[in-house]
Design a protein around this motif. Sequence first.
Motif, PDB file in Angstrom:
ATOM      1  N   THR A   4     -18.364  -4.885   2.248  1.00 35.27           N
ATOM      2  CA  THR A   4     -18.123  -3.764   3.149  1.00 35.27           C
ATOM      3  C   THR A   4     -17.323  -4.265   4.345  1.00 35.27           C
ATOM      4  OG1 THR A   4     -20.206  -2.699   2.513  1.00 35.27           O
ATOM      5  CG2 THR A   4     -19.187  -1.961   4.554  1.00 35.27           C
ATOM      6  N   VAL A  13     -15.240   0.755   4.525  1.00 35.72           N
ATOM      7  CA  VAL A  13     -14.882   0.682   3.116  1.00 35.72           C
ATOM      8  C   VAL A  13     -15.886  -0.195   2.396  1.00 35.72           C
ATOM      9  CG1 VAL A  13     -13.104   0.029   1.448  1.00 35.72           C
ATOM     10  CG2 VAL A  13     -12.439   0.929   3.672  1.00 35.72           C
ATOM     11  N   ARG A  14     -16.385   0.288   1.278  1.00 31.42           N
ATOM     12  CA  ARG A  14     -17.262  -0.504   0.432  1.00 31.42           C
ATOM     13  C   ARG A  14     -16.598  -0.671  -0.927  1.00 31.42           C
ATOM     14  NH1 ARG A  14     -23.388   0.794  -1.904  1.00 31.42           N
ATOM     15  NH2 ARG A  14     -23.823  -1.350  -2.594  1.00 31.42           N
ATOM     16  N   ILE A  15     -16.520  -1.914  -1.397  1.00 33.25           N
ATOM     17  CA  ILE A  15     -15.956  -2.215  -2.711  1.00 33.25           C
ATOM     18  C   ILE A  15     -17.088  -2.738  -3.591  1.00 33.25           C
ATOM     19  CG2 ILE A  15     -14.270  -3.574  -3.994  1.00 33.25           C
ATOM     20  CD1 ILE A  15     -12.615  -3.725  -1.439  1.00 33.25           C
ATOM     21  N   GLU A  17     -18.111  -3.857  -7.450  1.00 35.66           N
ATOM     22  CA  GLU A  17     -17.573  -4.278  -8.745  1.00 35.66           C
ATOM     23  C   GLU A  17     -18.607  -4.121  -9.851  1.00 35.66           C
ATOM     24  OE1 GLU A  17     -15.185  -8.115 -10.674  1.00 35.66           O
ATOM     25  OE2 GLU A  17     -16.318  -8.336  -8.811  1.00 35.66           O
ATOM     26  N   THR A  66     -13.896   1.692  -4.980  1.00 37.45           N
ATOM     27  CA  THR A  66     -13.547   1.540  -3.574  1.00 37.45           C
ATOM     28  C   THR A  66     -13.882   2.844  -2.884  1.00 37.45           C
ATOM     29  OG1 THR A  66     -11.725   0.032  -4.135  1.00 37.45           O
ATOM     30  CG2 THR A  66     -11.706   1.008  -1.930  1.00 37.45           C
ATOM     31  N   PHE A  78     -12.129   7.861  -2.507  1.00 38.95           N
ATOM     32  CA  PHE A  78     -12.508   6.769  -3.397  1.00 38.95           C
ATOM     33  C   PHE A  78     -11.389   6.474  -4.383  1.00 38.95           C
ATOM     34  CE2 PHE A  78     -13.668  10.300  -6.157  1.00 38.95           C
ATOM     35  CZ  PHE A  78     -13.346   9.835  -7.426  1.00 38.95           C
ATOM     36  N   ASN A  79     -11.457   5.286  -4.942  1.00 40.42           N
ATOM     37  CA  ASN A  79     -10.627   4.887  -6.074  1.00 40.42           C
ATOM     38  C   ASN A  79     -11.540   4.254  -7.112  1.00 40.42           C
ATOM     39  OD1 ASN A  79      -8.748   4.001  -7.918  1.00 40.42           O
ATOM     40  ND2 ASN A  79      -7.887   2.395  -6.620  1.00 40.42           N
ATOM     41  N   VAL A 115      -5.745   1.153   1.548  1.00 37.60           N
ATOM     42  CA  VAL A 115      -7.113   0.853   1.139  1.00 37.60           C
ATOM     43  C   VAL A 115      -7.344   1.250  -0.310  1.00 37.60           C
ATOM     44  CG1 VAL A 115      -9.546   1.397   1.542  1.00 37.60           C
ATOM     45  CG2 VAL A 115      -7.998   1.106   3.483  1.00 37.60           C
ATOM     46  N   LEU A 116      -6.931   2.450  -0.675  1.00 37.28           N
ATOM     47  CA  LEU A 116      -7.277   3.012  -1.975  1.00 37.28           C
ATOM     48  C   LEU A 116      -6.487   2.394  -3.123  1.00 37.28           C
ATOM     49  CD1 LEU A 116      -7.535   6.741  -0.880  1.00 37.28           C
ATOM     50  CD2 LEU A 116      -9.420   5.191  -1.439  1.00 37.28           C
ATOM     51  N   THR A 120      -8.312  -3.524  -3.177  1.00 37.11           N
ATOM     52  CA  THR A 120      -9.101  -4.159  -4.231  1.00 37.11           C
ATOM     53  C   THR A 120      -8.246  -5.106  -5.062  1.00 37.11           C
ATOM     54  OG1 THR A 120     -10.520  -2.201  -4.321  1.00 37.11           O
ATOM     55  CG2 THR A 120     -10.652  -3.734  -6.169  1.00 37.11           C
TER      56      THR A 120
END
Length: 304
Positions: A4, A13-15, A17, A66, A78-79, A115-116, A120
Motif C-alpha cells: 500500500t 493505492v493497494r496492490i 497479487e 490495483t 481499479f485495474n 497508477v492504473l 504494477t
Amino acid sequence: MDVTLRTGADYTVRIVERPGLWMDEAALAALSADLRRIAARTLEAGSLTYGVFSGKKEAMEAVIITLVSRRDGTPVAFNALAVMKLDTAPHPTDMLHLGLVMVDADERSKNLSWVLYGLTCFLIFFRRQFRPVWVSNVTQVPAVVGMVTEMFSDVWPSPHNGRRTLNHLLLAREIMAMQRHVFGVGVEAGFDEERFVITDAYTGGSDDLKKTWEAAPKHRIESYNSFCQEALNYGRGDDVLQLGQMDLAAMRRYLTRDVPKSAVIGLMLTAGLIALQRIVLPAVHWADSTQTWSILRPHRTGKR
C-alpha cells in the motif's frame, strides 16, 4: 505482493497479487465487493459476468488487483491485471494482461492512469531484476491505445511506425488460442493477424463494455483516434490486441514522464521494499544454515 502506498494527498493505492491463493474468504469477499462497487458507478447499464466479477475464488488466483481509494476508504478505481503463462518455445512466456480498468465517473481526469496502467508493471519489472516483461492490452478505446503505445516499448500495433515481429505474432496466436476467457472474448470472435484486430469481440461475457465511436474516450493526439476509427468496426464490436514490453527504456519514460514528481520517492521506496523481500532477505536467510526457512531445514552435523 501486498503493498500500500500514498499517491498525493487524496488517494491510497493497494496492490494485491494473486489474492485467490492466500486471502481468506472474508477478505476476498470484501475485495470483490469494492470492485463491484466501482463497476456499478462506472457502467451506465448492465453488469459484467466474467473474471473478478464472477465471485469465484479461482478467478482471483491469477490476477493482480490495483485498487485506488480515497483517504476515507472509498474505492474509486481499479485495474484487474491478469497473469498469463503462454506455451511458447523454447520456454514458456509470462505475460501481464493490462486487464479491466474502471474509474468512478467523479474521479476521471485526475491523473490516475500512471497508477492504473504502469505502476504494477513497473514493480513487477523491478522484482524481476529488470528483465523485460511482456504486456498485452485488448481495447477499442483510442485514449487507452495511445497511452499503452507511449508507456511501453516495442508496441504493436501502433500508428507510429511500429513493427510487427515474429514474437508479436507467435504470442498473439497463443493468446487468442488459449486465453480468450481472460478478457471476455468468445470463441466465435475472429482475429486478423495482419492488423491484430479482434472482430466481433463482445460475445464472451464483456458485452456491456462495448462502446460506440462517439462514446469511446479519445486521445489528445489525433493520430491514435484516426488509427482506431480506421482499424475498428465499432458497430460490430471490434477490439485491437496490443503487445509490448516493460523494459529499461519504458521504465525511464515512466519515471520521468508519467509519474508525478511528488510520487517518485514513495514509488522508489516501495520498489526497494519489494526488492528487500524478493532478493535481499532470501540471500540473508540462505546464508544462515542454522535456521529453518520455509521448506529449507538447517544442516545438522555429528552422529545421532
